[in-house]
Scaffold this motif. Structure first.
Motif, PDB file in Angstrom:
ATOM      1  N   LEU A 185      11.931   9.854   2.557  1.00  0.00           N
ATOM      2  CA  LEU A 185      10.938   9.993   1.485  1.00  0.00           C
ATOM      3  C   LEU A 185       9.557   9.550   1.929  1.00  0.00           C
ATOM      4  O   LEU A 185       8.577   9.709   1.200  1.00  0.00           O
ATOM      5  CB  LEU A 185      11.395   9.196   0.259  1.00  0.00           C
ATOM      6  CG  LEU A 185      12.697   9.717  -0.358  1.00  0.00           C
ATOM      7  CD1 LEU A 185      13.233   8.749  -1.402  1.00  0.00           C
ATOM      8  CD2 LEU A 185      12.500  11.098  -0.961  1.00  0.00           C
ATOM      9  N   CYS A 186       9.465   9.007   3.138  1.00  0.00           N
ATOM     10  CA  CYS A 186       8.158   8.591   3.668  1.00  0.00           C
ATOM     11  C   CYS A 186       7.348   9.846   3.991  1.00  0.00           C
ATOM     12  O   CYS A 186       7.830  10.767   4.633  1.00  0.00           O
ATOM     13  CB  CYS A 186       8.376   7.755   4.926  1.00  0.00           C
ATOM     14  SG  CYS A 186       6.914   7.666   5.985  1.00  0.00           S
ATOM     15  N   ALA A 187       6.118   9.878   3.514  1.00  0.00           N
ATOM     16  CA  ALA A 187       5.285  11.073   3.689  1.00  0.00           C
ATOM     17  C   ALA A 187       4.361  10.966   4.899  1.00  0.00           C
ATOM     18  O   ALA A 187       3.518  11.819   5.106  1.00  0.00           O
ATOM     19  CB  ALA A 187       4.451  11.308   2.437  1.00  0.00           C
ATOM     20  N   THR A 188       4.528   9.906   5.687  1.00  0.00           N
ATOM     21  CA  THR A 188       3.606   9.665   6.807  1.00  0.00           C
ATOM     22  C   THR A 188       2.154   9.658   6.319  1.00  0.00           C
ATOM     23  O   THR A 188       1.287  10.306   6.891  1.00  0.00           O
ATOM     24  CB  THR A 188       3.793  10.703   7.942  1.00  0.00           C
ATOM     25  OG1 THR A 188       5.174  10.971   8.094  1.00  0.00           O
ATOM     26  CG2 THR A 188       3.261  10.173   9.262  1.00  0.00           C
ATOM     27  N   CYS A 189       1.907   8.900   5.253  1.00  0.00           N
ATOM     28  CA  CYS A 189       0.553   8.860   4.706  1.00  0.00           C
ATOM     29  C   CYS A 189      -0.336   7.904   5.491  1.00  0.00           C
ATOM     30  O   CYS A 189      -1.547   7.854   5.280  1.00  0.00           O
ATOM     31  CB  CYS A 189       0.585   8.452   3.241  1.00  0.00           C
ATOM     32  SG  CYS A 189       0.879   6.695   2.997  1.00  0.00           S
ATOM     33  N   GLU A 190       0.279   7.132   6.400  1.00  0.00           N
ATOM     34  CA  GLU A 190      -0.452   6.263   7.335  1.00  0.00           C
ATOM     35  C   GLU A 190      -1.107   5.056   6.678  1.00  0.00           C
ATOM     36  O   GLU A 190      -1.918   4.368   7.287  1.00  0.00           O
ATOM     37  CB  GLU A 190      -1.516   7.043   8.129  1.00  0.00           C
ATOM     38  CG  GLU A 190      -0.970   8.206   8.943  1.00  0.00           C
ATOM     39  CD  GLU A 190      -0.195   7.769  10.194  1.00  0.00           C
ATOM     40  OE1 GLU A 190      -0.196   6.577  10.523  1.00  0.00           O
ATOM     41  OE2 GLU A 190       0.421   8.646  10.826  1.00  0.00           O
ATOM     42  N   SER A 191      -0.770   4.795   5.417  1.00  0.00           N
ATOM     43  CA  SER A 191      -1.345   3.650   4.743  1.00  0.00           C
ATOM     44  C   SER A 191      -0.830   2.349   5.383  1.00  0.00           C
ATOM     45  O   SER A 191      -1.595   1.420   5.665  1.00  0.00           O
ATOM     46  CB  SER A 191      -0.981   3.780   3.268  1.00  0.00           C
ATOM     47  OG  SER A 191      -1.198   2.631   2.603  1.00  0.00           O
ATOM     48  N   CYS A 192       0.473   2.292   5.671  1.00  0.00           N
ATOM     49  CA  CYS A 192       1.050   1.084   6.269  1.00  0.00           C
ATOM     50  C   CYS A 192       0.438   0.800   7.640  1.00  0.00           C
ATOM     51  O   CYS A 192       0.057  -0.333   7.940  1.00  0.00           O
ATOM     52  CB  CYS A 192       2.573   1.231   6.380  1.00  0.00           C
ATOM     53  SG  CYS A 192       3.120   2.780   7.117  1.00  0.00           S
ATOM     54  N   THR A 193       0.362   1.848   8.458  1.00  0.00           N
ATOM     55  CA  THR A 193      -0.185   1.680   9.809  1.00  0.00           C
ATOM     56  C   THR A 193      -1.632   1.196   9.750  1.00  0.00           C
ATOM     57  O   THR A 193      -2.031   0.301  10.486  1.00  0.00           O
ATOM     58  CB  THR A 193      -0.122   3.026  10.561  1.00  0.00           C
ATOM     59  OG1 THR A 193       1.249   3.377  10.720  1.00  0.00           O
ATOM     60  CG2 THR A 193      -0.772   2.953  11.930  1.00  0.00           C
ATOM     61  N   GLY A 230       0.796  -1.223   0.000  1.00  0.00           N
ATOM     62  CA  GLY A 230       0.000   0.000   0.000  1.00  0.00           C
ATOM     63  C   GLY A 230       0.824   1.266   0.000  1.00  0.00           C
ATOM     64  O   GLY A 230       0.272   2.364  -0.095  1.00  0.00           O
ATOM     65  N   CYS A 231       2.129   1.148   0.117  1.00  0.00           N
ATOM     66  CA  CYS A 231       2.959   2.359   0.232  1.00  0.00           C
ATOM     67  C   CYS A 231       3.119   3.041  -1.126  1.00  0.00           C
ATOM     68  O   CYS A 231       3.675   2.461  -2.056  1.00  0.00           O
ATOM     69  CB  CYS A 231       4.337   2.003   0.785  1.00  0.00           C
ATOM     70  SG  CYS A 231       5.462   3.408   0.856  1.00  0.00           S
ATOM     71  N   PRO A 232       2.631   4.269  -1.263  1.00  0.00           N
ATOM     72  CA  PRO A 232       2.703   4.947  -2.562  1.00  0.00           C
ATOM     73  C   PRO A 232       4.127   5.368  -2.929  1.00  0.00           C
ATOM     74  O   PRO A 232       4.373   5.794  -4.038  1.00  0.00           O
ATOM     75  CB  PRO A 232       1.829   6.196  -2.379  1.00  0.00           C
ATOM     76  CG  PRO A 232       1.238   6.134  -1.017  1.00  0.00           C
ATOM     77  CD  PRO A 232       1.979   5.104  -0.235  1.00  0.00           C
ATOM     78  N   VAL A 255      10.205   5.269  -5.134  1.00  0.00           N
ATOM     79  CA  VAL A 255      11.421   6.067  -4.924  1.00  0.00           C
ATOM     80  C   VAL A 255      12.264   5.567  -3.741  1.00  0.00           C
ATOM     81  O   VAL A 255      13.304   6.145  -3.437  1.00  0.00           O
ATOM     82  CB  VAL A 255      11.109   7.570  -4.701  1.00  0.00           C
ATOM     83  CG1 VAL A 255      10.803   8.254  -6.021  1.00  0.00           C
ATOM     84  CG2 VAL A 255       9.993   7.787  -3.692  1.00  0.00           C
ATOM     85  N   TYR A 256      11.810   4.517  -3.072  1.00  0.00           N
ATOM     86  CA  TYR A 256      12.546   4.009  -1.904  1.00  0.00           C
ATOM     87  C   TYR A 256      13.761   3.178  -2.322  1.00  0.00           C
ATOM     88  O   TYR A 256      13.717   2.484  -3.331  1.00  0.00           O
ATOM     89  CB  TYR A 256      11.631   3.085  -1.068  1.00  0.00           C
ATOM     90  CG  TYR A 256      10.695   3.799  -0.115  1.00  0.00           C
ATOM     91  CD1 TYR A 256      10.549   5.169  -0.136  1.00  0.00           C
ATOM     92  CD2 TYR A 256       9.967   3.081   0.831  1.00  0.00           C
ATOM     93  CE1 TYR A 256       9.692   5.809   0.752  1.00  0.00           C
ATOM     94  CE2 TYR A 256       9.106   3.711   1.720  1.00  0.00           C
ATOM     95  CZ  TYR A 256       8.973   5.077   1.677  1.00  0.00           C
ATOM     96  OH  TYR A 256       8.127   5.693   2.555  1.00  0.00           O
ATOM     97  N   ASP A 257      14.822   3.226  -1.515  1.00  0.00           N
ATOM     98  CA  ASP A 257      15.908   2.265  -1.725  1.00  0.00           C
ATOM     99  C   ASP A 257      15.590   0.939  -1.012  1.00  0.00           C
ATOM    100  O   ASP A 257      15.980  -0.125  -1.465  1.00  0.00           O
ATOM    101  CB  ASP A 257      17.284   2.826  -1.298  1.00  0.00           C
ATOM    102  CG  ASP A 257      17.285   3.467   0.084  1.00  0.00           C
ATOM    103  OD1 ASP A 257      16.234   3.455   0.764  1.00  0.00           O
ATOM    104  OD2 ASP A 257      18.342   3.990   0.490  1.00  0.00           O
TER     105      ASP A 257
HETATM  106  S1  SF4 Z   1       3.603   6.153   6.014  1.00  0.00           S
HETATM  107 FE1  SF4 Z   1       3.981   4.038   5.431  1.00  0.00          FE
HETATM  108  S2  SF4 Z   1       2.872   3.772   3.530  1.00  0.00           S
HETATM  109 FE2  SF4 Z   1       3.020   5.969   3.864  1.00  0.00          FE
HETATM  110  S3  SF4 Z   1       4.865   6.624   2.789  1.00  0.00           S
HETATM  111 FE3  SF4 Z   1       5.501   6.154   4.869  1.00  0.00          FE
HETATM  112  S4  SF4 Z   1       6.131   4.026   4.798  1.00  0.00           S
HETATM  113 FE4  SF4 Z   1       4.934   4.373   2.949  1.00  0.00          FE
END
Ligand code: SF4
Ligand code: SF4
Lengths: 186, 296
Positions: free
Chosen positions: A72-80, A38-40, A44-46
């Protein structure tokens, strides 16, 4: 992913520290990969986010803290939101960023400079001051603003201020930052 | 909840600048709906994303200073239009329920925060306290014929334990409001996907990619317009739409409204009051088509 020899480089202290600071239990991750699916930002991640989780479990401090993904993580909270084991993965990413900072790593300097410019703008003005922030970002990175085409779109709308916001309690906000620095030195 | 809908209002930094039309339209519709907003006097920045990437105590202190100000106002609920501010206010509230953390945060503040303020988004009080039916009853210009995709952005509803509102994967608040106002709300598969957030300046490629996908999906489902609830999402999709077109070889021309602007139009408020002229992609054609007979 490169092969790591965990018997040589396992850092138990690192695992404990991540658990302490995040309040999460690393061994609960069973590597289902839902977070990564689910991580958008995977493109761009290594290291995809589930690999970050695995590398923390394996005590690979340096590899983790050097990773670009943290910045580069945007804290979009999808993973959580999607972790079947209720691990607050985004919180762990945040904590790892804090540790990377403290250890002097900033593998994506433009992102760090942008965040730092934003915060110094808040520290000095009490609120974010967009044009001041841009000037400080350009000064820090030496990169010219790559958004010149946006100027004609946004300036006539009267949305950007050329003078800092006028906030009375800005000294109070400055004090928050000062006390934070004092506390961190302890 | 009291009958008179009265709230402490936190506009957030972007509300005084790049998302001024969000702030304008929020104030305008609340006035029209009989909702009283009292600005938090001398509010300061919540620290946004950068603060929590540095330290959680610092980040929560920046939010808690504002919550302590609300306590002085004798109001029990603070509301904000901006999901990023909301996340910070809510996360601070959530974490400060733990005594040890609250003490650490209060050590950084002039005035300690006791913890008595509820925080909500403007969207939440519209559906929960005002109610979709009340909104529908006040509609004078139904949004008939407008095919719109409701885009919530990533953090308005997530993580659910902290945000505590609507569904984290399929939020419906905006869909329900806009439907009640007469619009055709299309099923939008990417309603909680990230737009690229604040990476526009340090890593433009990320926004081009992620916001590009959103525009692509909106076009695919045949949307005339997008409705957003977040200043960053709106800016990435609207202000940067030409950049996205040049980088992806596309030619999108999709207006990106704040949902509050659409509510305002349905309530019959003037475009000027709603800051419609502040949008970059011209919404003229779309607005003119509202209410017209489909056959003509
Ligand atoms: S919060 Fe989780 S899903 Fe969102 S960008 Fe960061 S690592 Fe990826
Ligand atoms: S979703 Fe949760 S359990 Fe699955 S890999 Fe990610 S962190 Fe581990």
């Amino acid at each position: 992913m490169e092969i790591v020899n965990i018997t040589k480089s396992y850092d138990a202290n690192f695992v404990r520290q991540v658990e302490d600071e995040s309040g999460q239990i690393m061994s609960q991750c069973y590597q289902c990969g839902n977070c990564t699916a689910g991580c958008p930002y995977t493109f761009v991640y290594d290291q995809p986010v589930n690999q970050i989780m695995r590398l923390v479990q394996a005590g690979q401090k340096e590899t983790v803290l050097k990773s670009k993904s943290l910045w580069l993580c945007a804290t979009c909270e999808s993973c959580t939101t999607r972790c079947p084991n209720n691990i607050d993965v985004a919180h762990i990413m945040d904590v790892l960023r804090h540790m990377a900072r403290r250890n002097g790593y900033s593998p994506v300097p433009t992102v760090k400079s942008f965040w730092d410019s934003f915060l110094s703008s808040v520290e000095n003005n009490g609120r974010a001051f967009e044009i001041g922030l841009l000037v400080s970002y350009i000064a820090k990175t030496g990169r010219f603003w790559t958004d010149l085409d946006l100027g004609p779109k946004i300036l006539p709308k009267g949305k950007m201020h050329f003078t800092p916001p006028n906030m009375q309690g800005k000294e109070e906000v400055k004090k928050i930052f000062n006390r934070f620095r004092e506390e961190s030195r302890k | 909840m009291s009958d008179s809908l009265t709230y402490a209002y936190y506009p957030g930094c972007s509300g005084t600048g790049t998302s001024i039309e969000y702030d304008m339209s929020t104030r305008a519709i609340c006035a029209e709906l009989g909702i009283t907003l009292t600005d938090i006097p001398d509010w300061s920045c919540c620290g946004s994303t950068p603060a929590h990437t540095v330290d959680h105590t610092l980040s929560s202190a920046l939010s808690a200073r504002n919550l302590a100000l609300v306590e002085k106002m004798d109001l029990d609920t603070a509301i904000t239009p901006c999901p990023s501010c909301l996340t910070n206010l809510k996360t601070a509230t959530h974490r400060m329920e733990k005594d040890v953390f609250r003490e650490k945060v209060n050590n950084l503040l002039d005035t300690p925060y006791q913890g008595g303020v509820a925080t909500k988004s403007v969207l939440q009080i519209l559906v929960e306290d005002m109610g979709v039916k009340a909104l529908k009853d006040k509609t004078v210009k139904p949004l008939k014929g407008l095919k719109v995709a409701a885009y919530y952005g990533c953090i308005m509803n997530r993580p659910p334990e902290v945000m505590n509102f609507d569904d984290p994967e399929h939020p419906m608040a905006m869909d329900n409001i806009l439907t009640a106002l007469g619009a055709t709300v299309l099923p939008f598969p990417l309603k909680v996907e990230c737009c690229g957030a604040s990476f526009g300046i340090p890593r433009k490629d990320i926004v081009m990619n992620l916001s590009g996908k959103l525009l692509d999906a909106a076009k695919d489902i045949g949307a005339d317009a997008l409705a957003t609830a977040c200043p960053l999402c709106q800016m990435n999709l609207d202000l940067r739409q030409d950049q996205i077109n040049s980088s992806g070889g596309t030619n999108y021309d999709i207006p990106v409204f704040y949902y509050t602007q659409l509510i305002g139009l349905a309530l019959g408020l003037s475009e000027k009051k709603l800051g419609i002229d502040k949008l970059c992609v011209s919404p003229r054609k779309v607005i003119n088509a509202i209410g017209r007979d489909e056959a003509s």
